[in-house]
Design a protein around this motif. Structure first.
Motif, PDB file in Angstrom:
ATOM      1  N   SER A 103      37.867  41.406  25.704  1.00 42.72           N
ATOM      2  CA  SER A 103      37.710  40.867  27.050  1.00 42.72           C
ATOM      3  C   SER A 103      38.870  39.978  27.459  1.00 42.72           C
ATOM      4  CB  SER A 103      36.414  40.051  27.122  1.00 42.72           C
ATOM      5  OG  SER A 103      36.280  39.397  28.363  1.00 42.72           O
ATOM      6  N   SER A 104      39.083  39.912  28.762  1.00 46.73           N
ATOM      7  CA  SER A 104      39.981  38.916  29.337  1.00 46.73           C
ATOM      8  C   SER A 104      39.252  37.574  29.432  1.00 46.73           C
ATOM      9  CB  SER A 104      40.457  39.373  30.719  1.00 46.73           C
ATOM     10  OG  SER A 104      39.355  39.681  31.547  1.00 46.73           O
ATOM     11  N   ARG A 152      31.867  28.764  26.906  1.00 50.77           N
ATOM     12  CA  ARG A 152      32.147  30.190  26.953  1.00 50.77           C
ATOM     13  C   ARG A 152      33.655  30.435  26.997  1.00 50.77           C
ATOM     14  NH1 ARG A 152      27.247  32.117  27.514  1.00 50.77           N
ATOM     15  NH2 ARG A 152      27.926  34.277  27.691  1.00 50.77           N
ATOM     16  N   GLN A 153      34.058  31.578  26.456  1.00 52.72           N
ATOM     17  CA  GLN A 153      35.470  31.940  26.450  1.00 52.72           C
ATOM     18  C   GLN A 153      35.765  33.159  27.313  1.00 52.72           C
ATOM     19  OE1 GLN A 153      37.293  31.633  22.300  1.00 52.72           O
ATOM     20  NE2 GLN A 153      35.105  31.761  21.792  1.00 52.72           N
ATOM     21  N   TYR A 154      34.722  33.904  27.676  1.00 51.91           N
ATOM     22  CA  TYR A 154      34.962  35.200  28.307  1.00 51.91           C
ATOM     23  C   TYR A 154      34.227  35.303  29.653  1.00 51.91           C
ATOM     24  CZ  TYR A 154      36.643  35.858  23.558  1.00 51.91           C
ATOM     25  OH  TYR A 154      37.297  35.696  22.367  1.00 51.91           O
ATOM     26  N   GLY A 155      33.016  35.828  29.706  1.00 48.26           N
ATOM     27  CA  GLY A 155      32.330  36.029  30.967  1.00 48.26           C
ATOM     28  C   GLY A 155      31.708  34.763  31.536  1.00 48.26           C
ATOM     29  N   GLU A 156      31.074  34.918  32.729  1.00 50.55           N
ATOM     30  CA  GLU A 156      30.440  33.797  33.420  1.00 50.55           C
ATOM     31  C   GLU A 156      29.016  34.174  33.834  1.00 50.55           C
ATOM     32  OE1 GLU A 156      30.344  29.937  35.443  1.00 50.55           O
ATOM     33  OE2 GLU A 156      31.113  30.850  33.603  1.00 50.55           O
ATOM     34  N   GLY A 178      36.530  43.379  40.752  1.00 48.93           N
ATOM     35  CA  GLY A 178      36.982  43.668  39.390  1.00 48.93           C
ATOM     36  C   GLY A 178      36.067  43.224  38.283  1.00 48.93           C
ATOM     37  N   ALA A 179      34.881  42.722  38.618  1.00 43.75           N
ATOM     38  CA  ALA A 179      33.945  42.276  37.579  1.00 43.75           C
ATOM     39  C   ALA A 179      33.049  43.418  37.135  1.00 43.75           C
ATOM     40  CB  ALA A 179      33.083  41.124  38.091  1.00 43.75           C
ATOM     41  N   ASN A 180      32.777  43.459  35.847  1.00 40.70           N
ATOM     42  CA  ASN A 180      31.705  44.300  35.327  1.00 40.70           C
ATOM     43  C   ASN A 180      30.422  43.473  35.394  1.00 40.70           C
ATOM     44  OD1 ASN A 180      30.631  46.644  34.028  1.00 40.70           O
ATOM     45  ND2 ASN A 180      30.594  45.513  32.109  1.00 40.70           N
ATOM     46  N   ILE A 181      29.287  44.116  35.595  1.00 39.96           N
ATOM     47  CA  ILE A 181      28.022  43.407  35.745  1.00 39.96           C
ATOM     48  C   ILE A 181      27.073  43.792  34.622  1.00 39.96           C
ATOM     49  CG2 ILE A 181      26.011  43.018  37.211  1.00 39.96           C
ATOM     50  CD1 ILE A 181      28.563  41.898  38.395  1.00 39.96           C
ATOM     51  N   LEU A 182      26.517  42.793  33.949  1.00 37.22           N
ATOM     52  CA  LEU A 182      25.457  43.011  32.974  1.00 37.22           C
ATOM     53  C   LEU A 182      24.270  42.140  33.358  1.00 37.22           C
ATOM     54  CD1 LEU A 182      27.454  43.057  29.604  1.00 37.22           C
ATOM     55  CD2 LEU A 182      26.418  45.006  30.767  1.00 37.22           C
ATOM     56  N   LEU A 183      23.097  42.733  33.352  1.00 32.52           N
ATOM     57  CA  LEU A 183      21.879  42.017  33.722  1.00 32.52           C
ATOM     58  C   LEU A 183      21.144  41.593  32.467  1.00 32.52           C
ATOM     59  CD1 LEU A 183      20.638  44.308  36.635  1.00 32.52           C
ATOM     60  CD2 LEU A 183      22.026  42.233  36.782  1.00 32.52           C
ATOM     61  N   ILE A 188      22.683  37.042  35.686  1.00 30.21           N
ATOM     62  CA  ILE A 188      23.644  38.107  35.961  1.00 30.21           C
ATOM     63  C   ILE A 188      24.960  37.682  35.316  1.00 30.21           C
ATOM     64  CG2 ILE A 188      24.911  39.360  37.744  1.00 30.21           C
ATOM     65  CD1 ILE A 188      22.639  38.623  39.685  1.00 30.21           C
ATOM     66  N   HIS A 189      25.521  38.530  34.470  1.00 31.05           N
ATOM     67  CA  HIS A 189      26.769  38.178  33.783  1.00 31.05           C
ATOM     68  C   HIS A 189      27.946  38.883  34.455  1.00 31.05           C
ATOM     69  CE1 HIS A 189      24.838  36.163  30.326  1.00 31.05           C
ATOM     70  NE2 HIS A 189      23.868  37.039  30.546  1.00 31.05           N
ATOM     71  N   LEU A 190      28.899  38.091  34.941  1.00 30.53           N
ATOM     72  CA  LEU A 190      30.178  38.611  35.420  1.00 30.53           C
ATOM     73  C   LEU A 190      31.103  38.677  34.204  1.00 30.53           C
ATOM     74  CD1 LEU A 190      30.717  36.464  38.660  1.00 30.53           C
ATOM     75  CD2 LEU A 190      29.428  38.596  38.405  1.00 30.53           C
ATOM     76  N   CYS A 191      31.614  39.853  33.894  1.00 34.23           N
ATOM     77  CA  CYS A 191      32.360  39.991  32.643  1.00 34.23           C
ATOM     78  C   CYS A 191      33.351  41.139  32.734  1.00 34.23           C
ATOM     79  CB  CYS A 191      31.399  40.200  31.482  1.00 34.23           C
ATOM     80  SG  CYS A 191      30.244  41.581  31.712  1.00 34.23           S
ATOM     81  N   ASP A 192      34.018  41.380  31.622  1.00 38.16           N
ATOM     82  CA  ASP A 192      34.989  42.459  31.521  1.00 38.16           C
ATOM     83  C   ASP A 192      34.248  43.779  31.277  1.00 38.16           C
ATOM     84  OD1 ASP A 192      37.418  43.824  31.251  1.00 38.16           O
ATOM     85  OD2 ASP A 192      38.331  42.187  30.133  1.00 38.16           O
ATOM     86  N   ALA A 193      34.994  44.863  31.250  1.00 38.24           N
ATOM     87  CA  ALA A 193      34.410  46.182  31.003  1.00 38.24           C
ATOM     88  C   ALA A 193      34.196  46.387  29.511  1.00 38.24           C
ATOM     89  CB  ALA A 193      35.295  47.265  31.580  1.00 38.24           C
ATOM     90  N   CYS A 194      33.562  45.410  28.895  1.00 33.42           N
ATOM     91  CA  CYS A 194      33.176  45.503  27.497  1.00 33.42           C
ATOM     92  C   CYS A 194      31.654  45.485  27.469  1.00 33.42           C
ATOM     93  CB  CYS A 194      33.755  44.348  26.680  1.00 33.42           C
ATOM     94  SG  CYS A 194      33.357  42.717  27.326  1.00 33.42           S
TER      95      CYS A 194
END
Length: 296
Positions: A103-104, A152-156, A178-183, A188-194
């Motif tokens: 992740s970024s 945290r170091q990666y998503g928000e 540009g955010a990937n979304i995980l529920l 709701i997590h704003l994160c990388d495409a990981c």
């Protein structure tokens, strides 16, 4: 290591909140006997979670687990340097860990949250904009644990306060930025495409390579949408019953077996793993009858 008849190492990849930990009080007491059983079988238990490295390290101490873990929804894998004889490729040394990142940085996703505030600010807040006291209140964590959760170091993580229509519009806008979304179960997590599945596959492959195994048998357990990629990538997928939502839908085409628990959280966690372990013992013992792995 306990190896099954086909030289496959069983590996347990587990979500934490709402799965190994109770959704309401974060207790793992109901799972302790099963954790001990897994240790006796030398089956690795690998936290695969939205939590931070600080949170997992603290929890592993309480559980007396000394092994690898996956943090922030698959953003990074932490491997104790004592686990393998060789440092895995493309891993950074951060003693006492080797770290594989997918992740970024978190700052990218804080910036996206800020860009969404003019249109959606009345409907949400997020960790970077919240005090430790606010994080503790909405999560039910202690102040000390809420402090760890915010490192945290990666998503928000985003706390949604609006309706479903606004939520869908927010998700679409975040993805356009540009955010990937995980529920998750709460956020709701704003994160990388990981995702947890990619990180799990990488770590399972590293075990297989480092220990020179013919195969590994991956068991994954989770309760929320952010566990879907992990469950779909597993050999055995365990969906933990949740008090807040139904079982998320899965693409079952590549999963050998799916178990949906009757119990919630760590009770269901133990229910499923005891079933799987006991079946495996029968299946690999020629003096006892065997049958299909099924739930019902």
């Amino acid at each position: 290591m306990t190896i099954t008849a086909n030289n496959a190492l069983p590996m347990v990849f587990t979500d934490l909140d709402g799965t190994l930990l109770d959704h309401h009080n974060y207790s793992f007491a109901a799972a302790e006997p099963t954790l001990e059983k897994l240790k006796a079988h030398q089956i690795p238990v690998i936290a695969t979670t939205s939590k931070t490295v600080q949170e997992v390290t603290h929890l592993y101490e309480a559980m007396a687990i000394n092994g690898p873990f996956i943090v922030e929804n698959g953003a990074a894998v932490y491997i104790p340097t004592s686990l393998f004889t060789k440092q895995p490729d493309n891993c950074e040394s951060q003693p006492p860990f080797w770290v594989k990142t997918f992740s970024s940085p978190r700052s990218n996703y804080i910036a996206i949250a800020e860009q969404l505030k003019p249109e959606f600010g009345q409907y949400f807040t997020h960790f970077a904009a919240m005090s430790i006291e606010e994080i503790a209140k909405v999560t039910g964590l202690s102040l000390a644990d809420a402090q760890l959760a915010n490192q945290r170091q990666y998503g928000e993580p985003v706390l949604w306060r609006g309706g479903e229509n606004e939520k869908h519009a927010f998700i679409n806008a975040a993805q356009a930025l540009g955010a990937n979304i995980l529920l998750g179960g709460r956020f709701i997590h704003l994160c990388d495409a990981c995702d947890k599945g990619k990180a799990m596959n990488w770590l399972a492959g590293e075990y297989q390579h480092q220990l020179q195994l013919a195969n590994v048998n991956v068991i994954a357990l989770g309760d929320s949408g952010n566990d879907t990629a992990m469950l779909e990538a597993a050999d055995i997928a365990v969906q933990i019953k949740s008090p807040t939502h139904t079982y998320p839908p899965l693409n079952t085409s590549k999963i050998n077996f799916i178990y949906q628990t009757q119990g919630y959280g760590p009770i269901g966690w133990s229910e499923a793993l005891n079933f799987i372990i006991d079946f495996s013992a029968l299946a690999t013992n020629p003096t006892k009858p065997t049958g299909e792995l099924s739930h019902g």
